[in-house]
Motif scaffolding. Structure first.
Motif, PDB file in Angstrom:
ATOM      1  N   GLN A  23      33.578 -53.894   7.438  1.00 28.54           N
ATOM      2  CA  GLN A  23      31.952 -52.526   7.421  1.00 28.54           C
ATOM      3  C   GLN A  23      32.923 -51.448   7.634  1.00 28.54           C
ATOM      4  OE1 GLN A  23      28.157 -54.379  10.261  1.00 28.54           O
ATOM      5  NE2 GLN A  23      27.764 -52.778   9.473  1.00 28.54           N
ATOM      6  N   LYS A 132      29.411 -44.926  22.189  1.00 26.08           N
ATOM      7  CA  LYS A 132      28.364 -44.268  21.682  1.00 26.08           C
ATOM      8  C   LYS A 132      27.444 -42.902  21.729  1.00 26.08           C
ATOM      9  CE  LYS A 132      23.310 -46.195  20.041  1.00 26.08           C
ATOM     10  NZ  LYS A 132      22.703 -47.431  19.695  1.00 26.08           N
ATOM     11  N   TYR A 162      26.600 -40.767  11.250  1.00 25.65           N
ATOM     12  CA  TYR A 162      26.353 -42.144  12.105  1.00 25.65           C
ATOM     13  C   TYR A 162      26.094 -43.192  11.157  1.00 25.65           C
ATOM     14  CZ  TYR A 162      26.060 -44.927  16.594  1.00 25.65           C
ATOM     15  OH  TYR A 162      25.837 -46.002  17.291  1.00 25.65           O
ATOM     16  N   LEU A 163      27.045 -43.682  11.700  1.00 29.69           N
ATOM     17  CA  LEU A 163      26.965 -45.153  10.560  1.00 29.69           C
ATOM     18  C   LEU A 163      26.274 -46.523  11.232  1.00 29.69           C
ATOM     19  CD1 LEU A 163      30.907 -44.468   8.686  1.00 29.69           C
ATOM     20  CD2 LEU A 163      28.131 -44.005   7.708  1.00 29.69           C
ATOM     21  N   PHE A 164      27.516 -46.832  11.885  1.00 27.07           N
ATOM     22  CA  PHE A 164      26.430 -48.242  12.375  1.00 27.07           C
ATOM     23  C   PHE A 164      27.183 -47.814  14.678  1.00 27.07           C
ATOM     24  CE2 PHE A 164      30.330 -49.464   9.889  1.00 27.07           C
ATOM     25  CZ  PHE A 164      31.315 -49.717  10.369  1.00 27.07           C
ATOM     26  N   ASP A 165      25.955 -49.129  14.640  1.00 23.22           N
ATOM     27  CA  ASP A 165      26.425 -49.814  16.080  1.00 23.22           C
ATOM     28  C   ASP A 165      27.730 -50.642  16.118  1.00 23.22           C
ATOM     29  OD1 ASP A 165      24.457 -47.843  17.561  1.00 23.22           O
ATOM     30  OD2 ASP A 165      23.634 -49.521  17.381  1.00 23.22           O
ATOM     31  N   GLY A 180      29.855 -46.243  18.491  1.00 24.01           N
ATOM     32  CA  GLY A 180      29.692 -46.679  16.853  1.00 24.01           C
ATOM     33  C   GLY A 180      30.657 -46.061  16.418  1.00 24.01           C
TER      34      GLY A 180
END
Length: 252
Positions: A23, A132, A162-165, A180
């Motif tokens: 990712q 995060k 903010y892309l992803f956790d 994050g």
């Protein structure tokens, strides 16, 4: 079997989840760059992917001597590309613009962002993994409880996505918190401020007493007459980045 130890004092939590690594690489692939600096490569999980990028001058900065030795031994392609020092104490590693990426050590992640601001003329984009709540703070807007010094200083210069956790189990050892990944993209038109130093002073002073009305928090920075303006009846978290930028020109 890993040939290194994890050092808690250096905030070392190494990413091991290949899906998360994919990712990150997909997100990175949406940006074009010729020079790339990885901060804190550690055991090289992300480094291994970054080394496969073609047409990119790659360097990594790592403070821990044991990890530097491990990286050189494990990835011969890193010869001459690892800078053995703290990112907080180094000069820009490239003369031209470079993208910065890293699973940032959580204990210095905010300081790394201040370093990015020092280098903003050379750093058009950043891909960073943070705790995060820090990532959310950087991305938050005025009116939010998370909005603070980092939000304003970064957003005056960069657009934040903010892309992803990333869950704790994606790391070894698992941290006690969620993480994050965010992307910073330098703004084509940053907020105009009187000077970076003055702007930083204003923002820090305002948020250091964030529960107070702005008039009381920053009273030493402005002429008493100007403090009667309506904007000073707000609290720091109610002001936009542009509000702070405009006020920087009115400082004593």
């Amino acid at each position: 079997m890993q040939d290194y130890t994890l050092k808690k004092g250096l905030g070392q939590h190494f990413l091991t989840d290949e899906k998360i690594l994919d990712q990150i690489m997909q997100a990175l692939g949406q940006t074009s760059f010729e020079n790339l600096l990885e901060v804190g490569p550690g055991g090289g999980a992300l480094t291994r992917h970054l080394l496969q990028l073609t047409g990119v001058d790659f360097k990594a900065v790592e403070l821990d001597e044991e990890k530097v030795d491990y990286l050189h031994k494990t990835y011969p392609a890193l010869e001459g590309k690892v800078i053995h020092k703290s990112v907080l104490e180094m000069q820009p590693p490239f003369e031209k613009e470079f993208t910065l990426i890293g699973n940032f050590p959580y204990n210095i992640s905010s300081q790394i962002l201040f370093k990015v601001l020092d280098w903003k003329a050379l750093v058009p984009s950043v891909f960073g993994m943070f705790q995060k709540e820090v990532a959310q703070r950087i991305a938050s807007k005025e009116g939010s409880r998370d909005y603070g010094i980092l939000s304003v200083l970064i957003q005056a210069n960069y657009d934040v996505t903010y892309l992803f956790d990333v869950p704790p189990e994606a790391f070894n050892p698992p941290p006690k918190v969620m993480s994050g990944v965010i992307r910073l993209t330098r703004r084509e038109t940053p907020e105009a401020v009187s000077s970076d130093k003055q702007f930083k002073l204003l923002v820090k002073t305002a948020f250091n007493q964030r529960r107070k009305m702005l008039r009381n928090a920053v009273k030493g920075l402005f002429d008493p007459e100007f403090l009667k303006e309506d904007i000073f009846s707000k609290r720091a978290e109610q002001l936009s980045v542009a509000d702070f930028a405009g006020l920087s020109y009115k400082l004593k």
